[in-house]
Design a protein around this motif. Sequence first.
Motif, PDB file in Angstrom:
ATOM      1  N   GLN A 127      45.581  73.889  19.481  1.00  0.00           N
ATOM      2  CA  GLN A 127      44.750  72.842  20.083  1.00  0.00           C
ATOM      3  C   GLN A 127      44.152  71.943  19.019  1.00  0.00           C
ATOM      4  O   GLN A 127      44.125  70.715  19.168  1.00  0.00           O
ATOM      5  N   LEU A 128      43.658  72.542  17.931  1.00  0.00           N
ATOM      6  CA  LEU A 128      43.089  71.749  16.839  1.00  0.00           C
ATOM      7  C   LEU A 128      44.164  70.871  16.201  1.00  0.00           C
ATOM      8  O   LEU A 128      43.934  69.680  15.976  1.00  0.00           O
ATOM      9  N   ALA A 129      45.319  71.444  15.948  1.00  0.00           N
ATOM     10  CA  ALA A 129      46.402  70.679  15.341  1.00  0.00           C
ATOM     11  C   ALA A 129      46.810  69.506  16.234  1.00  0.00           C
ATOM     12  O   ALA A 129      46.966  68.382  15.750  1.00  0.00           O
ATOM     13  N   SER A 178      50.214  69.141  11.807  1.00  0.00           N
ATOM     14  CA  SER A 178      51.057  70.278  12.181  1.00  0.00           C
ATOM     15  C   SER A 178      50.220  71.558  12.241  1.00  0.00           C
ATOM     16  O   SER A 178      49.205  71.689  11.555  1.00  0.00           O
ATOM     17  N   ARG A 179      50.678  72.490  13.069  1.00  0.00           N
ATOM     18  CA  ARG A 179      49.982  73.775  13.153  1.00  0.00           C
ATOM     19  C   ARG A 179      49.991  74.501  11.806  1.00  0.00           C
ATOM     20  O   ARG A 179      48.970  75.063  11.412  1.00  0.00           O
ATOM     21  N   PRO A 180      51.121  74.494  11.066  1.00  0.00           N
ATOM     22  CA  PRO A 180      51.100  75.131   9.743  1.00  0.00           C
ATOM     23  C   PRO A 180      50.035  74.547   8.805  1.00  0.00           C
ATOM     24  O   PRO A 180      49.493  75.255   7.963  1.00  0.00           O
ATOM     25  N   THR A 181      49.723  73.262   8.943  1.00  0.00           N
ATOM     26  CA  THR A 181      48.661  72.662   8.132  1.00  0.00           C
ATOM     27  C   THR A 181      47.334  73.354   8.434  1.00  0.00           C
ATOM     28  O   THR A 181      46.587  73.717   7.519  1.00  0.00           O
ATOM     29  N   VAL A 182      47.043  73.563   9.706  1.00  0.00           N
ATOM     30  CA  VAL A 182      45.796  74.232  10.113  1.00  0.00           C
ATOM     31  C   VAL A 182      45.813  75.695   9.664  1.00  0.00           C
ATOM     32  O   VAL A 182      44.834  76.197   9.098  1.00  0.00           O
ATOM     33  N   PHE A 232      45.380  76.025   5.895  1.00  0.00           N
ATOM     34  CA  PHE A 232      44.018  75.668   5.516  1.00  0.00           C
ATOM     35  C   PHE A 232      43.059  76.807   5.850  1.00  0.00           C
ATOM     36  O   PHE A 232      42.229  77.201   5.028  1.00  0.00           O
ATOM     37  N   GLU A 233      43.175  77.376   7.036  1.00  0.00           N
ATOM     38  CA  GLU A 233      42.311  78.494   7.422  1.00  0.00           C
ATOM     39  C   GLU A 233      42.507  79.704   6.528  1.00  0.00           C
ATOM     40  O   GLU A 233      41.551  80.414   6.224  1.00  0.00           O
ATOM     41  N   ARG A 234      43.740  79.947   6.117  1.00  0.00           N
ATOM     42  CA  ARG A 234      44.034  81.097   5.252  1.00  0.00           C
ATOM     43  C   ARG A 234      43.654  80.833   3.799  1.00  0.00           C
ATOM     44  O   ARG A 234      43.680  81.752   2.978  1.00  0.00           O
ATOM     45  N   GLY A 235      43.333  79.590   3.455  1.00  0.00           N
ATOM     46  CA  GLY A 235      42.990  79.257   2.078  1.00  0.00           C
ATOM     47  C   GLY A 235      44.197  79.106   1.175  1.00  0.00           C
ATOM     48  O   GLY A 235      44.068  79.135  -0.049  1.00  0.00           O
ATOM     49  N   ARG A 284      46.242  76.408   1.090  1.00  0.00           N
ATOM     50  CA  ARG A 284      46.278  75.057   0.513  1.00  0.00           C
ATOM     51  C   ARG A 284      45.260  74.170   1.216  1.00  0.00           C
ATOM     52  O   ARG A 284      44.833  74.444   2.333  1.00  0.00           O
ATOM     53  N   LEU A 285      44.885  73.123   0.528  1.00  0.00           N
ATOM     54  CA  LEU A 285      43.987  72.117   1.063  1.00  0.00           C
ATOM     55  C   LEU A 285      44.842  70.994   1.644  1.00  0.00           C
ATOM     56  O   LEU A 285      45.745  70.499   0.961  1.00  0.00           O
ATOM     57  N   PRO A 286      44.598  70.596   2.895  1.00  0.00           N
ATOM     58  CA  PRO A 286      45.405  69.517   3.482  1.00  0.00           C
ATOM     59  C   PRO A 286      45.212  68.203   2.726  1.00  0.00           C
ATOM     60  O   PRO A 286      44.212  68.004   2.030  1.00  0.00           O
ATOM     61  N   HIS A 287      46.163  67.298   2.904  1.00  0.00           N
ATOM     62  CA  HIS A 287      46.021  65.949   2.364  1.00  0.00           C
ATOM     63  C   HIS A 287      44.713  65.365   2.905  1.00  0.00           C
ATOM     64  O   HIS A 287      44.282  65.700   4.023  1.00  0.00           O
ATOM     65  N   PRO A 288      44.056  64.493   2.141  1.00  0.00           N
ATOM     66  CA  PRO A 288      42.751  63.955   2.559  1.00  0.00           C
ATOM     67  C   PRO A 288      42.732  63.356   3.973  1.00  0.00           C
ATOM     68  O   PRO A 288      41.778  63.581   4.717  1.00  0.00           O
ATOM     69  N   ASN A 289      43.779  62.644   4.359  1.00  0.00           N
ATOM     70  CA  ASN A 289      43.780  62.051   5.706  1.00  0.00           C
ATOM     71  C   ASN A 289      43.862  63.133   6.789  1.00  0.00           C
ATOM     72  O   ASN A 289      43.241  63.013   7.841  1.00  0.00           O
ATOM     73  N   ASN A 290      44.613  64.214   6.536  1.00  0.00           N
ATOM     74  CA  ASN A 290      44.685  65.316   7.497  1.00  0.00           C
ATOM     75  C   ASN A 290      43.366  66.079   7.557  1.00  0.00           C
ATOM     76  O   ASN A 290      42.913  66.472   8.631  1.00  0.00           O
ATOM     77  N   LEU A 291      42.752  66.274   6.402  1.00  0.00           N
ATOM     78  CA  LEU A 291      41.466  66.956   6.355  1.00  0.00           C
ATOM     79  C   LEU A 291      40.410  66.161   7.124  1.00  0.00           C
ATOM     80  O   LEU A 291      39.627  66.721   7.898  1.00  0.00           O
ATOM     81  N   GLU A 292      40.402  64.862   6.962  1.00  0.00           N
ATOM     82  CA  GLU A 292      39.457  64.008   7.681  1.00  0.00           C
ATOM     83  C   GLU A 292      39.714  64.053   9.185  1.00  0.00           C
ATOM     84  O   GLU A 292      38.779  64.081   9.981  1.00  0.00           O
ATOM     85  N   ALA A 293      40.983  64.088   9.579  1.00  0.00           N
ATOM     86  CA  ALA A 293      41.315  64.164  11.004  1.00  0.00           C
ATOM     87  C   ALA A 293      40.835  65.485  11.611  1.00  0.00           C
ATOM     88  O   ALA A 293      40.281  65.506  12.714  1.00  0.00           O
ATOM     89  N   ILE A 294      41.014  66.583  10.886  1.00  0.00           N
ATOM     90  CA  ILE A 294      40.543  67.894  11.355  1.00  0.00           C
ATOM     91  C   ILE A 294      39.029  67.885  11.469  1.00  0.00           C
ATOM     92  O   ILE A 294      38.459  68.324  12.474  1.00  0.00           O
ATOM     93  N   ARG A 295      38.367  67.376  10.456  1.00  0.00           N
ATOM     94  CA  ARG A 295      36.907  67.320  10.476  1.00  0.00           C
ATOM     95  C   ARG A 295      36.399  66.471  11.644  1.00  0.00           C
ATOM     96  O   ARG A 295      35.444  66.846  12.324  1.00  0.00           O
ATOM     97  N   ALA A 296      37.026  65.339  11.878  1.00  0.00           N
ATOM     98  CA  ALA A 296      36.611  64.451  12.967  1.00  0.00           C
ATOM     99  C   ALA A 296      36.719  65.152  14.322  1.00  0.00           C
ATOM    100  O   ALA A 296      35.829  65.027  15.169  1.00  0.00           O
ATOM    101  N   VAL A 297      37.793  65.893  14.527  1.00  0.00           N
ATOM    102  CA  VAL A 297      37.965  66.625  15.792  1.00  0.00           C
ATOM    103  C   VAL A 297      36.870  67.683  15.941  1.00  0.00           C
ATOM    104  O   VAL A 297      36.271  67.826  17.012  1.00  0.00           O
TER     105      VAL A 297
END
Length: 67
Positions: free
Chosen positions: A8-10, A16-20, A23-26, A28-41
Amino acid sequence: MLGMSQSQLADAAKVSRPTVVDFERGVRLPHPNNLEAIRAVLEAAGIEFIPENGGGPGVRLAKKTTC
């Protein structure tokens, strides 16, 4: 905290779900635009990010305001 699945978050963040998952498992850090999109949601869903204040950064549910 929100009862939101990784899928749902992805979907909501348009990443992508693997990005989430990674990130949760630590892994890798998502690309800045993906990180901002996750934070915004998460913020739109009621999460408030707390900055470093001596005890470390954190999150909490935002207070609901009444009109």
